[in-house]
Scaffold this motif. Structure first.
Motif, PDB file in Angstrom:
ATOM      1  N   THR A 131       0.831  -1.208   0.000  1.00  0.00           N
ATOM      2  CA  THR A 131       0.000   0.000   0.000  1.00  0.00           C
ATOM      3  C   THR A 131       0.858   1.248   0.000  1.00  0.00           C
ATOM      4  O   THR A 131       0.527   2.257  -0.647  1.00  0.00           O
ATOM      5  CB  THR A 131      -0.941   0.001   1.222  1.00  0.00           C
TER       6      THR A 131
ATOM      7  N   THR B 257       0.808   4.133  -2.777  1.00  0.00           N
ATOM      8  CA  THR B 257       0.610   5.540  -2.421  1.00  0.00           C
ATOM      9  C   THR B 257       1.632   6.429  -3.122  1.00  0.00           C
ATOM     10  O   THR B 257       1.295   7.506  -3.646  1.00  0.00           O
ATOM     11  CB  THR B 257       0.718   5.719  -0.894  1.00  0.00           C
TER      12      THR B 257
ATOM     13  N   SER C 142       0.776   6.583  -6.744  1.00  0.00           N
ATOM     14  CA  SER C 142      -0.441   7.382  -6.915  1.00  0.00           C
ATOM     15  C   SER C 142      -0.125   8.873  -6.867  1.00  0.00           C
ATOM     16  O   SER C 142      -0.674   9.666  -7.646  1.00  0.00           O
ATOM     17  CB  SER C 142      -1.462   7.028  -5.829  1.00  0.00           C
TER      18      SER C 142
ATOM     19  N   SER D 276      -7.948  13.283  -6.555  1.00  0.00           N
ATOM     20  CA  SER D 276      -7.191  12.961  -5.339  1.00  0.00           C
ATOM     21  C   SER D 276      -8.036  12.153  -4.360  1.00  0.00           C
ATOM     22  O   SER D 276      -7.541  11.189  -3.754  1.00  0.00           O
ATOM     23  CB  SER D 276      -6.706  14.254  -4.661  1.00  0.00           C
ATOM     24  N   LEU D 277      -9.302  12.521  -4.228  1.00  0.00           N
ATOM     25  CA  LEU D 277     -10.197  11.785  -3.342  1.00  0.00           C
ATOM     26  C   LEU D 277     -10.381  10.350  -3.820  1.00  0.00           C
ATOM     27  O   LEU D 277     -10.362   9.409  -3.016  1.00  0.00           O
ATOM     28  CB  LEU D 277     -11.555  12.495  -3.263  1.00  0.00           C
TER      29      LEU D 277
ATOM     30  N   ILE E 241      -7.327   8.331  -2.978  1.00  0.00           N
ATOM     31  CA  ILE E 241      -7.308   7.976  -1.552  1.00  0.00           C
ATOM     32  C   ILE E 241      -8.226   6.786  -1.286  1.00  0.00           C
ATOM     33  O   ILE E 241      -7.870   5.847  -0.564  1.00  0.00           O
ATOM     34  CB  ILE E 241      -7.713   9.196  -0.694  1.00  0.00           C
TER      35      ILE E 241
ATOM     36  N   VAL F 189      -6.571   3.622  -2.562  1.00  0.00           N
ATOM     37  CA  VAL F 189      -5.464   3.168  -1.721  1.00  0.00           C
ATOM     38  C   VAL F 189      -5.980   2.445  -0.481  1.00  0.00           C
ATOM     39  O   VAL F 189      -5.511   1.346  -0.133  1.00  0.00           O
ATOM     40  CB  VAL F 189      -4.573   4.366  -1.314  1.00  0.00           C
ATOM     41  N   PHE F 190      -6.963   3.027   0.201  1.00  0.00           N
ATOM     42  CA  PHE F 190      -7.512   2.393   1.402  1.00  0.00           C
ATOM     43  C   PHE F 190      -8.235   1.090   1.062  1.00  0.00           C
ATOM     44  O   PHE F 190      -8.134   0.099   1.795  1.00  0.00           O
ATOM     45  CB  PHE F 190      -8.462   3.354   2.121  1.00  0.00           C
TER      46      PHE F 190
END
Length: 334
Positions: free
Chosen positions: A61, A65, A68, A136-137, A140, A143-144
């Motif tokens: 992860t 990140t 990303s 960007s949101l 995120i 990624v989570f």
């Protein structure tokens, strides 16, 4: 009893509606997260045996990140150049394709398809060009979700199999196996290799000076898409680059990109890797593959490249099962 049933149906439909409204805005990053987790899961298993499940998921992860962040940075810097270059490449490719001696029906289909792809691409990119916070949101969320899928992969698999209806368990398992087979060839096979080919071609296009950074990245993206299609491949892109250099009088560079393209992009790598990666049709014929990728892209955007072939492979499995059940009934009636 009927009133109680109706109430529960209404509550269930309400919950499903609210859930869909909540999930639909982030559906694309969720699909991307699951896709990346599926591709990297064999690596995760190896790392888990050495450093543990959670530490392995955290490591992967963390790498995701970083990539990303670089993706968002590159998106902000080069998106307009990539957009115009890719649109120009796609238009040139379809003009060449439509210039061939094709049947009238095929010509009309490709003509409509070229317009739909360009329109969908422009709308897709325009939706993000002026909304980096939205992008960007979604990154995120991806990624989570990626971390969650990796950590709980076994529990998710067990839960899926536990939900299979006993009366249709055999059919459900066939559908799961069909989707898994398609994903295996599409993601862990040709998509992974195609991304590598696209990165190599973009690097050589920029190094040799065929295009600037944005145009080279666009050429790499087009290579990835063409490599996923039957019959055509990355040779179309490096071949066009070689012809451009040759016509410009840069014979040495044209010869260089021709040799590098042939040996590192297409067709030599396809010949060497075809036995290991399996059929490029992913269990369906070439036409269905073509329709799945293009139709999925037009309907769902870039994630449709995954959704389209998988959905068609599931449809084919259902049709085969229906034919098998029908033949069984005919034999039983005799």
């Amino acid at each position: 009893m009927e009133l109680e049933t109706a109430v529960w149906i209404g509550v269930s439909l309400g919950v499903l509606y609210l859930t869909w409204q909540t999930v639909s805005p982030v559906l694309s990053p969720l699909i991307v997260a699951v896709t990346l987790a599926y591709i990297l899961y064999p690596l995760h298993e190896r790392l888990s045996a050495k450093i543990g499940n959670r530490w392995s998921a955290l490591l992967l992860t963390g790498l995701l990140t970083v990539f990303s962040f670089l993706f968002i940075l590159g998106f902000a810097l080069w998106m307009n150049d990539i957009k115009y270059s890719l649109t120009d490449y796609v238009d040139t490719f379809f003009k060449w394709l439509l210039g061939l001696n094709l049947p009238q029906g095929m010509y009309d289909l490709l003509h409509r398809l070229s317009g739909a792809i360009s329109e969908r691409f422009n709308a897709y990119v325009l939706g993000y060009t002026y909304s980096l916070p939205k992008l960007s949101l979604q990154v995120i969320v991806a990624v989570f979700a990626f971390y969650g899928v990796l950590v709980n992969a076994k529990a998710i698999r067990d839960e899926i199999y536990a939900l299979l209806p006993p009366s249709r368990e055999e059919l459900a398992r066939k559908l799961i196996n069909s989707a898994t087979e398609t994903l295996h060839y599409l993601l862990r096979g040709w998509l992974l290799v195609s991304v590598g080919k696209g990165a190599v071609l973009a690097f050589f296009f920029y190094l040799i000076g065929i295009s600037d950074a944005g145009g080279s990245i666009a050429a790499g993206i087009l290579t990835v898409v063409l490599e996923l299609l039957p019959v055509v491949g990355g040779w179309v892109v490096w071949g066009a680059g070689a012809v451009y250099l040759f016509k410009s009088g840069l014979y040495g560079k044209a010869f260089t990109i021709g040799v590098l393209g042939f040996t590192l992009i297409s067709p030599l790598p396809d010949i060497v890797l075809s036995k290991r990666l399996g059929r490029r049709q992913w269990g369906v014929n070439a036409l269905v593959s073509l329709v799945g990728i293009f139709g999925g892209y037009i309907a769902f955007g870039f994630v449709g490249i995954i959704i389209g072939p998988v959905s068609l492979s599931l449809l084919i499995t259902l049709l085969e099962e229906w034919k098998r059940a029908k033949n069984s009934k005919v034999k039983a009636a005799r």
